[in-house]
Motif scaffolding. Sequence first.
Motif, short mmCIF file in Angstrom:
data_model
loop_
_atom_site.label_atom_id
_atom_site.label_comp_id
_atom_site.label_asym_id
_atom_site.label_seq_id
_atom_site.Cartn_x
_atom_site.Cartn_y
_atom_site.Cartn_z
N UNK A 16 -0.55 6.19 -6.78
CA UNK A 16 -0.36 5.06 -5.78
C UNK A 16 -0.73 3.57 -6.33
N UNK A 17 -0.29 2.75 -5.55
CA UNK A 17 -0.65 1.21 -5.97
C UNK A 17 -1.08 0.59 -4.61
N UNK A 42 0.90 -1.24 0.08
CA UNK A 42 0.22 0.07 -0.13
C UNK A 42 1.02 0.98 -0.08
N UNK A 43 1.01 2.05 -1.08
CA UNK A 43 1.76 3.29 -1.18
C UNK A 43 1.05 4.19 -0.38
N UNK A 44 1.93 5.19 -0.11
CA UNK A 44 1.73 6.37 1.06
C UNK A 44 0.39 7.20 0.61
N UNK A 90 -3.91 -12.89 -6.73
CA UNK A 90 -3.48 -11.43 -6.70
C UNK A 90 -4.68 -10.41 -6.90
N UNK A 91 -4.56 -9.30 -6.45
CA UNK A 91 -5.54 -8.23 -6.78
C UNK A 91 -4.91 -7.03 -6.41
N UNK A 92 -4.76 -6.29 -7.38
CA UNK A 92 -4.06 -4.85 -7.32
C UNK A 92 -4.70 -3.81 -7.94
N UNK A 93 -4.63 -2.48 -7.59
CA UNK A 93 -5.10 -1.41 -8.42
C UNK A 93 -4.11 -0.39 -8.31
N UNK A 94 -3.92 0.06 -9.37
CA UNK A 94 -2.92 1.29 -9.79
C UNK A 94 -3.78 2.50 -10.14
N UNK A 95 -3.43 3.40 -9.43
CA UNK A 95 -4.05 5.00 -9.38
C UNK A 95 -3.00 5.98 -10.08
N UNK A 96 -3.23 6.81 -10.94
CA UNK A 96 -2.42 7.87 -11.65
C UNK A 96 -3.22 9.07 -11.13
N UNK A 97 -2.41 10.30 -10.76
CA UNK A 97 -3.10 11.37 -10.23
C UNK A 97 -3.16 12.11 -11.46
#
Length: 244
Positions: A56-57, A45-47, A99-106
């Motif tokens: 963040x991821x 979990x990114x900051x 596996x289960x990931x979410x990546x968010x771009x500002x």
Amino acid sequence: MSIRFPWAAVVAALLLGALAAAPASAAEFSYTVVSIRTRYIWTEHDKGYPKRCESWTKGGGVVEQNAAEFSGVIDLDRLSGALLGADTRRTRGTVTRTIDYTGHTSPEAQPCVPCDRGEYGPCREAKPDTTVRQTCGPKQTTVDASLSAYGQGLTLTAPFGADALLAGCPEPDDPDEIADLSPSNKDYGKLTLRNGARRLFALAVKDRLTLEFTGKKGRCAQVGRRGDHRCVTTAAKVVFRRTG
């Protein structure tokens, strides 16, 4: 008249009594390993999570390993106070990875950046979050499990070979390469009960004893919190019966 004393019978009785009083130097046990289960959990979990205006991821996964029930026989010998013995059996097992990931771009849009204002350029369309989800398995494997005694302790080892198995999983759809497909070295290693062999040796013939092996490694209390964390837990249940 002279009376003959049965010295031979007396000596035999004394020897039998001494043997009966002497502590046993060997014992035989049948056993059934009812279950072995290992779970390797990781989270990242990114900051910046879950802020919209930061990149963040967030994600993680689980590798679960299970062995089928199997039985065997182990002999324990007592030498200079130490108990020694070993038995190895092959059984079936399964390995499953999720596996289960979410990546968010500002986004380059208001209020994250001052676009469409004065000298600033136009806002850009926000990029949707990247999601990576996959379950691979259960994959079938063979487990060469071993049960051994050394000193007073009893040790169970059951390698599943998860790393090699999961290397054959199909690549998930991950355009931004955000997912960790699982850390290496997922086998737990040895499970040891410090006084397990001593407890077995104390059984009378035909007595039964159920022993549970458990272990935990890593930062298990931190799993799911900010940062990168790993936790591996394992548990096994073994039923013993003294047969000789």
